[in-house]
Write a protein that holds these residues in place. Structure first.
Motif, PDB file in Angstrom:
ATOM      1  N   LYS A 165      -6.949 -13.859   4.267  1.00 42.91           N
ATOM      2  CA  LYS A 165      -6.550 -12.766   4.763  1.00 42.91           C
ATOM      3  C   LYS A 165      -7.745 -11.928   5.450  1.00 42.91           C
ATOM      4  CE  LYS A 165      -5.026  -9.359   1.770  1.00 42.91           C
ATOM      5  NZ  LYS A 165      -4.504  -8.746   0.402  1.00 42.91           N
ATOM      6  N   ASP A 196      -3.105  -8.251   6.877  1.00 45.19           N
ATOM      7  CA  ASP A 196      -2.659  -6.901   5.393  1.00 45.19           C
ATOM      8  C   ASP A 196      -2.847  -5.358   6.499  1.00 45.19           C
ATOM      9  OD1 ASP A 196      -1.933  -4.681   3.749  1.00 45.19           O
ATOM     10  OD2 ASP A 196      -4.129  -5.597   2.401  1.00 45.19           O
ATOM     11  N   ASN A 198      -2.470  -2.327   5.244  1.00 51.54           N
ATOM     12  CA  ASN A 198      -2.280  -1.475   4.843  1.00 51.54           C
ATOM     13  C   ASN A 198      -1.922  -0.037   4.662  1.00 51.54           C
ATOM     14  OD1 ASN A 198      -5.891  -2.968   5.045  1.00 51.54           O
ATOM     15  ND2 ASN A 198      -4.585  -2.154   2.733  1.00 51.54           N
ATOM     16  N   GLU A 222       1.121  -8.018   4.850  1.00 51.09           N
ATOM     17  CA  GLU A 222       1.673  -7.189   3.873  1.00 51.09           C
ATOM     18  C   GLU A 222       1.407  -5.812   4.446  1.00 51.09           C
ATOM     19  OE1 GLU A 222      -1.605  -8.601   1.054  1.00 51.09           O
ATOM     20  OE2 GLU A 222      -2.350  -7.005   0.978  1.00 51.09           O
ATOM     21  N   GLU A 248       1.253  -3.688  -4.327  1.00 47.48           N
ATOM     22  CA  GLU A 248       0.119  -2.902  -4.678  1.00 47.48           C
ATOM     23  C   GLU A 248      -0.363  -1.631  -4.986  1.00 47.48           C
ATOM     24  OE1 GLU A 248      -2.590  -4.833  -1.452  1.00 47.48           O
ATOM     25  OE2 GLU A 248      -3.355  -2.813  -1.845  1.00 47.48           O
TER      26      GLU A 248
HETATM   27 MG   LIG Z   1      -3.531  -4.967   0.485  1.00 53.15          MG
END
Ligand SMILES: [Mg+2]
Length: 360
Positions: A165, A196, A198, A222, A248
């Motif tokens: 990732k 990702d 975030n 993600e 998450e």
């Molecule tokens: Mg993450």
């Protein structure tokens, strides 16, 4: 069999590759390490963490408070024990620090249940998969130069990884696309790449960036937007052909159901400590199965591997190396999969000097 007491130790575990995302810049995982003892001599392990020492110290106090409820109880009655803790947490709430504190306790209790049955936890959970597909996640951070990024990707392949990732989420999303393009060129077409963000992007940017990542055969995008924006995430998932992964940062199976109801993403990736441990993680897995959605994981590779090995609808275990140094027998990755340990419980041996070495 009765729980006689719990030792809780605060550790500062240095990260071999300090974390740097659109959101994080940290060098240690301040870990609340739980050892739950029984009158039969068995000890179960669990842990939770924060990125700052004082926050972890607060988690340790909350964990001690919950651990007291378990004394005198049979650890094999995991669900009943969890229900007692769940009721006790009502005032502070089933989210945030109290939920994180519960996760270390609940995980230790599950390990004890598997130890008492003398089987690996994943078999105790009904699993048969001896390997779990995984992706490397504790690398390819946002601070890497292009050269460092591609060199690290090749290192991960040499370590047995076949999926990895890359962190994205810069305001200039085309700079992210360029980074991923270089990684794709370095690793070739057969390696699975995720990205990702975030939570960094507005919805419109996430959709535009996602279209670019689709052209690079990225497996999933993600956390494209702020974690509470479930509807926005659902619109992104609907707009893109590629998978969107999220979940998450949300707490408990109740929040996962909200994501599933909204079709917020194609893949949910529950975080063991934000699930409050294995009990509610399993509830989330059951929900995902009922909604015909795959389930993944976030952090906590050692315990999450056992959960996912028992889920036929599991998709990709997140592999983080953060806690490897605590154990003499860290998980082995071969050909892109974690090889499930066959020892009882979590199948991990605490390194004899680990608690002293990393104690705060
Ligand atoms: Mg993450």
């Amino acid at each position: 069999m009765k729980i006689t007491g719990t030792n809780i130790t605060l550790l500062a575990v240095p990260l071999r590759r300090p974390i740097r995302t659109s959101f994080h810049n940290f060098s240690h995982a301040y870990t609340v390490f739980v050892q739950m003892h029984t009158d039969t001599g068995l000890t179960g392990m669990g842990w939770c963490f924060a990125f700052e020492e004082r926050k972890a110290a607060a988690l340790a106090l909350l964990a001690e408070d919950l651990a007291a409820l378990y004394v005198g109880r049979d650890p094999r009655a995991v669900g009943d024990n969890h229900a007692v803790a769940w009721k006790d947490m009502n005032f502070l709430g089933h989210a945030g620090a109290s939920m994180i504190a519960l996760s270390g306790i609940d995980t230790a209790c599950w390990e004890l249940a598997a130890l008492a049955a003398d089987v690996p936890l994943y078999r105790h959970l009904g699993g048969a998969a001896t390997r779990v597909q995984t992706y490397a996640s504790s690398a390819l951070w946002l601070d890497r130069s292009i050269d460092a990024l591609t060199a690290e990707a090749l290192d991960l392949m040499a370590d047995g990884h076949r999926a990895m990732k890359v962190r994205v989420g810069q305001a200039d999303f085309m700079a992210d696309v360029e980074r991923v393009r270089h990684v794709r060129e370095a690793v070739g077409p057969d390696i699975t790449l995720m990205v990702d963000a975030n939570q960094a992007w507005p919805e419109s940017v996430a959709i535009r960036a996602g279209r670019e990542f689709e052209a690079l055969d990225v497996f999933w995008l993600e956390e494209p937007v702020f974690y509470t924006d479930i509807e926005g995430c659902a619109r992104i998932a609907a707009a893109l052909d590629m998978r969107v992964a999220t979940g998450e940062t949300s707490y408990g199976s109740a929040a996962m159901k909200q994501h599933l109801d909204a079709r917020a993403a194609d893949v949910l990736m529950p975080d063991l400590q934000r699930m409050g441990g294995i009990t509610d993680y399993l509830n989330t897995c059951a929900l995902c199965a009922a909604y015909e959605q795959p389930v993944s994981s976030h952090l906590f590779t050692e315990a999450s591997a056992h959960v996912l090995a028992a889920q036929p609808h599991a998709l990709m275990l997140e592999h983080m190396e953060w806690w490897e140094e605590l154990f003499t027998d860290p998980l082995v990755v071969e050909e892109g999969a974690v090889v499930m340990p066959e020892g009882p419980g979590l199948g991990l041996t605490l390194a004899p000097d680990a608690l002293r070495k990393f104690a705060v």
